[in-house]
Design an enzyme around this catalytic site. Structure first.
Site, PDB file in Angstrom:
ATOM      1  NE  ARG A 138      -4.224   1.160  10.183  1.00  0.00           N
ATOM      2  CZ  ARG A 138      -5.040   0.339   8.924  1.00  0.00           C
ATOM      3  NH1 ARG A 138      -4.806  -0.090   8.644  1.00  0.00           N
ATOM      4  NH2 ARG A 138      -6.229   1.423   8.323  1.00  0.00           N
ATOM      5  CE1 TYR A 139       0.436   1.658   7.344  1.00  0.00           C
ATOM      6  CE2 TYR A 139      -1.435   3.177   7.262  1.00  0.00           C
ATOM      7  CZ  TYR A 139      -0.953   1.737   6.674  1.00  0.00           C
ATOM      8  OH  TYR A 139      -1.736   0.560   6.180  1.00  0.00           O
ATOM      9  NE  ARG A 142       0.724   6.281   4.738  1.00  0.00           N
ATOM     10  CZ  ARG A 142       2.203   5.311   5.240  1.00  0.00           C
ATOM     11  NH1 ARG A 142       3.102   5.561   5.462  1.00  0.00           N
ATOM     12  NH2 ARG A 142       1.854   3.990   4.945  1.00  0.00           N
ATOM     13  CB  CYS A 151     -20.962   9.252   1.121  1.00  0.00           C
ATOM     14  SG  CYS A 151     -20.144   8.578   1.847  1.00  0.00           S
ATOM     15  CB  CYS A 155     -20.253   2.086  -1.772  1.00  0.00           C
ATOM     16  SG  CYS A 155     -19.753   3.835  -2.492  1.00  0.00           S
ATOM     17  CB  CYS A 158     -19.314   2.177   2.667  1.00  0.00           C
ATOM     18  SG  CYS A 158     -18.542   2.914   3.565  1.00  0.00           S
ATOM     19  NE  ARG A 160     -12.657   5.315   6.968  1.00  0.00           N
ATOM     20  CZ  ARG A 160     -11.838   5.624   5.941  1.00  0.00           C
ATOM     21  NH1 ARG A 160     -12.725   6.493   5.319  1.00  0.00           N
ATOM     22  NH2 ARG A 160     -10.894   5.286   5.767  1.00  0.00           N
ATOM     23  CG  ASP A 319     -11.464  -2.777   4.134  1.00  0.00           C
ATOM     24  OD1 ASP A 319     -10.760  -4.111   3.665  1.00  0.00           O
ATOM     25  OD2 ASP A 319     -11.767  -2.327   3.617  1.00  0.00           O
ATOM     26  CG  ASP A 356      -6.963  -1.381   4.854  1.00  0.00           C
ATOM     27  OD1 ASP A 356      -5.536  -2.041   5.440  1.00  0.00           O
ATOM     28  OD2 ASP A 356      -6.943  -0.772   4.211  1.00  0.00           O
ATOM     29  CE  LYS A 363      -4.429   0.910   1.574  1.00  0.00           C
ATOM     30  NZ  LYS A 363      -4.170   1.796   2.599  1.00  0.00           N
TER      31      LYS A 363
HETATM   32  S1  SF4 Z   1     -17.229   3.914  -0.006  1.00  0.00           S
HETATM   33 FE1  SF4 Z   1     -18.501   4.685   1.964  1.00  0.00          FE
HETATM   34  S2  SF4 Z   1     -17.357   6.596   1.878  1.00  0.00           S
HETATM   35 FE2  SF4 Z   1     -16.755   6.150   0.227  1.00  0.00          FE
HETATM   36  S3  SF4 Z   1     -18.182   6.904  -1.065  1.00  0.00           S
HETATM   37 FE3  SF4 Z   1     -19.106   4.695  -0.674  1.00  0.00          FE
HETATM   38  S4  SF4 Z   1     -19.890   4.858   0.923  1.00  0.00           S
HETATM   39 FE4  SF4 Z   1     -19.164   7.088   1.252  1.00  0.00          FE
END
Ligand code: SF4
Length: 414
Positions: A138-139, A142, A151, A155, A158, A160, A319, A356, A363
């Site tokens: 995107r940038y 980087r 993972c 979370c 998340c 993603r 997000d 974001d 950001k």
């Molecule tokens: S935020 Fe998403 S990618 Fe990061 S540790 Fe938690 S579940 Fe995994």
């Protein structure tokens, strides 16, 4: 104040100060239900992964206080974002507290299936900036290099969640050869961020092969790893891993911790091993409703991070990921927290609050206003106590904004 037998007035701690002290205590996670597990198993990261809590039946057995909302959420988790919690991290949950800040982060709730019209599956627009699978460019200088969809724990907010845990059939298949080839052929890329999923779930050998390939590209100046492993699975931060990582400097690690209770004795020791390997450590927190949207909790967290040798780096506004409304705190709360940190604690402890930008704008820093007004002659600023001051602008100063007005100093409250 209260009088002591010495006739002196002894200062009573305000409640928030004693709460701060309690929150900053380092405690072990304890063994909880796993008291009979041998030490060599408990401290083995592969044992921890193998024994994760990942089914509704396990959850009911280990947490009989499960609510109907959590039960329904856990039942549906495998169709959206899988549930998995390491035994170590599970021990940080207070089973008597429905609103335990650790519980809210990793135990699914039925609210995850509610989707507001402004929520998205890919809120940062990563897929539309992906030149080859698993790479987000995107940038200009980087790239984000996604290495896995796994993972140690998941979370519930998340960003993603469309791909991590592979619950929605996203079909995540990064091709390392193609990702590395793209970086090799793009000389503007000087910074590579390994993320996912969690790169530290790889074996030392697999991770080393990747780091070594990236290091062989002359224009890659700098590699970063984004990880929540020191928090979910500190047993993974072995001396062998640290010995391998230190061969690939400059290497930075961005940890993800949200609440002071996550910073246990085990997490502090794991972070210390990474710091001893010469790896600069920064932390990214997500602002979460009823988890850390409170100035005292955030202050304890950032101060505790410094004690773990980690520099608080970002606080993210959550997000707009689909099904996260119940966990999203307001931007106003975030600004209040920044106001309560800046000037009230060590500058190193003050992270940058960012949003974001939805859809892929990158950001954007969000700050309380400290410049009251400015023009070509002077800048009026206020400090953390709300007092205003005047700073004479340098003679060649050019106003940042056309039409900026100056409030006469005498009209400003001191
Ligand atoms: S935020 Fe998403 S990618 Fe990061 S540790 Fe938690 S579940 Fe995994």
């Amino acid at each position: 104040m209260k009088n002591t037998s010495f006739g002196l007035a002894e200062r009573e701690e305000p409640p928030s100060a004693s709460i701060l002290t309690q929150l900053k205590e380092f405690k072990p996670a304890g063994r909880g239900f796993w008291a009979n597990v041998a030490d060599h198993d408990w401290t083995d990261w592969r044992w921890q992964l193998k024994h994760r809590i990942s089914s509704v039946e396990q959850l009911q057995r280990l947490m009989p206080t499960i609510t109907p909302e959590e039960y329904a959420g856990a039942k549906l988790a495998n169709t959206k974002l899988a549930m998995a919690v390491t035994p170590y991290f599970f021990n940080l949950i207070d089973p008597t507290d429905e609103n335990c800040p650790i519980r809210r982060q990793v135990i699914p709730r039925i609210e995850e299936t509610h989707r507001a019209s402004w929520e998205m599956l890919d809120p940062c627009g990563e897929d539309s900036h992906s030149p080859v699978p698993g790479l987000v460019h995107r940038y200009p200088d980087r790239v984000l290099f996604l290495v896995t969809d796994r993972c140690a724990a998941y979370c519930r907010y998340c960003t993603r969640s469309r791909l991590v845990s592979n619950a929605t059939g996203y079909d995540f298949h990064p091709d390392f050869a193609k990702q590395i080839d793209y970086i090799r052929k793009t000389p503007t890329i000087r910074d590579v961020l390994l993320s996912g999923g969690d790169p530290l779930l790889f074996s030392d050998e697999k991770l080393e092969a990747l780091l070594s390939a990236l290091r062989s590209i002359p224009h890659v100046e700098f590699v970063r790893i984004g990880t929540r492993i020191p928090i979910f699975l500190p047993q993974r931060i072995t001396p062998d891993l640290c010995g391998m990582l230190k061969k690939y400097h400059p290497l930075f690690i961005s940890v993800h911790s949200n609440h002071p209770r996550e910073l246990t004795i085990e997490a502090r020791e794991a972070l210390g091993r990474l710091a001893d390997a010469g790896i600069p450590l920064g932390n990214q927190s997500v602002l979460l409703k009823d988890v850390n949207d409170d100035a005292t909790i955030m202050k304890a967290h950032v101060q505790k991070l410094l004690m773990c040798r980690v520099r608080p780096y970002y606080i993210y506004q959550c997000d707009l990921i689909a099904g996260s409304a119940h966990l999203r705190a307001s931007v106003r709360k975030g600004l209040e927290i920044m106001e309560a940190l800046r000037g009230h604690t060590t500058g190193y402890a003050v992270p940058q609050f960012v949003i974001d930008a939805p859809g892929g704008g990158g950001k954007v820093p969000i700050n309380p206003d400290y410049v009251v007004s400015r023009n070509e002659e002077r800048v009026i600023i206020r400090n953390f106590e709300g007092k205003t001051f005047e700073y004479p602008e340098a003679v060649d100063g050019t106003p940042l904004f056309d039409g900026a007005t100056v409030t006469p100093v005498e009209e400003l409250a001191h």
